[in-house]
Motif scaffolding. Structure first.
Motif, PDB file in Angstrom:
ATOM      1  N   SER A 142      -9.965   2.878  -6.542  1.00 28.54           N
ATOM      2  CA  SER A 142     -11.127   3.361  -5.979  1.00 28.54           C
ATOM      3  C   SER A 142     -11.168   4.984  -6.338  1.00 28.54           C
ATOM      4  N   SER A 196      -6.642  11.034  -6.491  1.00 35.87           N
ATOM      5  CA  SER A 196      -5.622  10.259  -5.921  1.00 35.87           C
ATOM      6  C   SER A 196      -5.021  10.253  -4.706  1.00 35.87           C
ATOM      7  N   GLN A 197      -5.062   9.089  -3.949  1.00 40.36           N
ATOM      8  CA  GLN A 197      -4.751   9.129  -2.741  1.00 40.36           C
ATOM      9  C   GLN A 197      -3.224   9.622  -2.578  1.00 40.36           C
ATOM     10  N   SER A 198      -2.478   8.867  -3.280  1.00 40.18           N
ATOM     11  CA  SER A 198      -1.055   9.119  -3.279  1.00 40.18           C
ATOM     12  C   SER A 198      -0.540  10.234  -3.997  1.00 40.18           C
ATOM     13  N   THR A 237       0.156   8.030  -8.762  1.00 39.98           N
ATOM     14  CA  THR A 237       0.141   7.062  -9.494  1.00 39.98           C
ATOM     15  C   THR A 237       0.313   7.490 -10.851  1.00 39.98           C
ATOM     16  N   VAL A 258      -2.939  -1.228   2.118  1.00 37.19           N
ATOM     17  CA  VAL A 258      -2.724  -1.107   0.370  1.00 37.19           C
ATOM     18  C   VAL A 258      -4.141  -0.698   0.008  1.00 37.19           C
ATOM     19  N   ALA A 271       0.032  -3.069  -4.931  1.00 36.34           N
ATOM     20  CA  ALA A 271       0.723  -2.024  -4.445  1.00 36.34           C
ATOM     21  C   ALA A 271      -0.021  -0.717  -4.214  1.00 36.34           C
TER      22      ALA A 271
HETATM   23  C1  G6P Z   1      -3.457   0.794  -6.379  1.00 35.02           C
HETATM   24  C2  G6P Z   1      -4.089   0.886  -4.871  1.00 35.02           C
HETATM   25  C3  G6P Z   1      -5.608   1.151  -4.905  1.00 35.02           C
HETATM   26  C4  G6P Z   1      -5.846   2.669  -5.429  1.00 35.02           C
HETATM   27  C5  G6P Z   1      -5.242   2.991  -6.643  1.00 35.02           C
HETATM   28  C6  G6P Z   1      -5.104   4.298  -7.012  1.00 35.02           C
HETATM   29  O1  G6P Z   1      -4.201   0.107  -7.248  1.00 35.02           O
HETATM   30  O2  G6P Z   1      -3.898  -0.686  -4.648  1.00 35.02           O
HETATM   31  O3  G6P Z   1      -6.186   1.261  -3.520  1.00 35.02           O
HETATM   32  O4  G6P Z   1      -7.030   2.940  -5.458  1.00 35.02           O
HETATM   33  O5  G6P Z   1      -3.731   2.262  -6.689  1.00 35.02           O
HETATM   34  O6  G6P Z   1      -4.299   4.831  -6.199  1.00 35.02           O
HETATM   35  P1  G6P Z   1      -4.280   6.319  -5.797  1.00 35.02           P
HETATM   36  O7  G6P Z   1      -3.045   6.616  -4.872  1.00 35.02           O
HETATM   37  O8  G6P Z   1      -3.912   7.146  -7.371  1.00 35.02           O
HETATM   38  O9  G6P Z   1      -5.555   6.633  -5.352  1.00 35.02           O
END
Ligand code: G6P
Length: 587
Positions: A292, A337-339, A342, A388, A581
């Protein structure tokens, strides 16, 4: 991906504290789990495949406990492959996130009397530890000796039943430590700690820590030198992490988006100006992300071009090799990046850094590796995202980029007005009874189809990609978003009577082309759903959008809700889709 949670204190609630911690980490995606506690000079453990939700622990009281949720890489989803791994004696229990790339070679270096009981790459580490402890002065030193022999990106934690100590080392996978009144904690996501403490320290790559009832000591992995620990007080809101009456985090997080967009509209003006200033000084600009976040990056490319006339390149982070040859100290890489963990994003950013590029980040997780790595880090501050699937972090990224595009054309206030309005429009859409009725009807009429197509042109193209990703991730339908202009170059071959086709036509730009595509698929019997301010003869159903600047948020909200309804209709778990994940920390 895999989760780690550990607890060292004088309070014997270890197993239940760790079980709760693992429940929090469920959102990362996993297929088995396990906990180890220190008994009378020996490790006691409990492991299981499947979900942790209704699980109880039957482990005895213990002040020291370590737990893990496993997302299978090496070896199937079995009891034996679940972590922790105990080695030959019952002195150590070891858990691991990441991949031991040289596990086969390491296995050959062991003495011949070790007995393996799993197919994992991890288990070799606990046997190595059994050998290294013979010459090491303590547990952390022994773990470091093992860690230095490992190739690949990992976080490894081990508990020693003789000393009641825990040691953890990391290179790549995230580890946060927490300091609380009742003891010290460790977790693969700092959000899992805020219920216990806000005093957090993040382990950097190449560092290790020893945790005991006396406190925490930090070491540099390569040299073994002791380092100072840098504790910080985090400000996240623990309330935002709960379900707050919603049945699923996905639904809750969809409904948080108006607030998130509104807050960005008023709170991120200065940060948008900072990013705009980096963009205006850069010779070339690259927007990167995965999943995303990549779709948000692609929308950002359209925004920068349309609003500010600024050219940029967008790349999937794992395809960064495409742009490396062009990078120089005058380049700017904007990583989304959300997390912030990645691995493909971190690799891309490090590669860009090596070439002298400046790195900006749009990231939700404060203190994450990306947040710490970037020259300019803009925190999305949308609160923990537990489903997720990305929802609010995606729209937050869109909002920051929209604000930045306006800041770049010296009118950030216009961006703020647009976003305030978009937040209201999105709230109205989510509140309307008619939205729920229409979305339920679309779900009913499409839910038993194999394929679903979403057509978008120009700035609606990335929105089509994201809408399709949401539907496919959570309902397991084959959903494909594509540039509407490509319809006749392939996809139309798959359109048969009843095939659901969604047409994004929220504004006057390219509306004629969008309607022509709707007519073409309808002529072949497609069931058409328009995302548009007006009904049209070629739409079987219309999901109403309003104005040009709000449409990305309305389309996101409506397609997320539709994905959610489809998941429920098809008996899928909206928060934990199979095989996925939340943060992908291995290559
Ligand atoms: C995984 C998650 C997705 C997310 C992607 C990038 O595939 O399931 O929902 O968009 O990682 O993650 P990030 O934390 O970098 O946005």
């Amino acid at each position: 991906m895999c989760g780690i949670f550990g607890y060292v204190s004088r309070d014997p609630r270890g197993a239940s504290v760790v079980l709760e911690g693992l429940r929090f980490l469920e959102y990362r995606g996993y297929d088995s789990w396990g906990i180890a506690v220190v008994g009378d000079q020996e490790i006691l453990s409990q492991k299981a495949t499947g979900k942790i939700a209704g699980a109880h622990t039957d482990l005895p009281p213990s002040a020291v406990a370590l737990g893990h949720t496993r997302w299978a890489t090496h070896g199937g989803v079995t009891y034996a492959n679940a972590h922790p791994h105990l080695g030959c004696g019952r002195r150590f229990a070891l858990i691991h996130n990441g991949i031991v790339e040289n596990h086969q070679a390491l296995r050959l270096e062991l003495r011949s009397d070790h007995v393996f009981s799993s197919q994992t790459d991890t288990e070799v580490l606990v046997h190595l530890l059994e050998e290294e402890i013979e010459s090491a002065s303590d547990l952390t030193k022994a773990l470091l000796a093992v860690f230095r022999r490992v190739e690949g990106l990992s976080a490894v934690a081990v508990v020693d039943a003789y000393t009641s100590e825990v040691a953890v080392a990391k290179n790549g996978s995230p580890v946060a430590l927490g300091w609380a009144n009742d003891g010290v904690y460790l977790a693969s996501d700092a959000n899992a700690l805020i219920e216990h403490t806000r005093r957090i320290a993040f382990l950097e790559d190449g560092q290790a820590a020893g945790l005991s009832s006396n406190g925490v000591r930090l070491f540099e992995a390569r040299s073994g030198h002791e380092l100072d620990l840098d504790w910080c007080e985090v400000t996240w809101d623990a309330q935002k992490a709960g379900l707050n009456g919603y049945a699923h985090f996905m639904d809750k997080e969809i409904h948080e988006q108006p607030r998130v967009v509104q807050e960005i509209a008023v709170e991120k003006q200065d940060r948008a100006r900072d990013l705009a200033s980096l963009i205006s000084r850069a010779r070339d600009v690259y927007l990167i992300g995965c999943g995303s976040a990549h779709h948000a990056a692609l929308s950002g490319r359209y925004m920068l071009s349309e609003v500010a006339g600024r050219g940029s390149t967008c790349a999937v982070a794992s395809e960064m090799s495409l742009v490396y040859p062009q990078l120089s100290p005058e380049s700017l890489v904007i990583a989304l990046s959300q997390s912030g963990e990645t691995i493909d994003v971190l690799d891309a950013v490090k590669g860009a850094r090596e070439r002298g590029a400046t790195v900006a980040a749009l990231v939700n997780s404060e203190g994450s590796a990306l947040d710490r790595l970037a020259d300019l880090s803009i925190l999305l501050n949308c609160g923990p995202e537990r489903c997720v699937l990305a929802t609010k972090s995606y729209t937050a990224q869109l909002a920051v980029l929209q604000l930045t595009a306006h800041a770049l054309s010296f009118d950030v206030e216009r961006g703020t007005d647009e976003l305030r309005n978009a937040a209201l429009r999105l709230q109205e859409l989510l509140d309307r009874d008619s939205t729920r009725r229409v979305i339920d009807e679309v779900a009913r009429r499409t839910g038993d189809h194999e394929h679903l197509f979403i057509l978008g042109r120009h700035r609606n193209y990335p929105l089509a990609l994201e809408a399709a990703l949401k539907i496919k991730e959570v309902s397991y339908m084959h959903a494909e978003g594509f540039a509407a202009g490509e319809l006749k170059h392939g996809v139309i071959a798959l359109v048969t009577p009843g095939t659901p086709c969604f047409i994004l036509a929220p504004d006057s730009d390219f509306r004629r082309e969008a309607l022509a595509a709707a007519a073409e698929v309808r002529a072949r019997g497609a069931f058409t759903v328009g995302f548009s301010p007006e009904d049209n003869a070629d739409f079987d159903i219309t999901i109403k959008t309003t104005d040009f600047a709000s449409a990305p948020y309305e389309i996101a909200g409506a397609s997320q809700l539709l994905a959610y309804r489809l998941a429920l209709l098809r008996g899928c778990d909206p928060d934990k889709p199979r095989n996925l994940a939340k943060s992908v920390t291995v290559r």
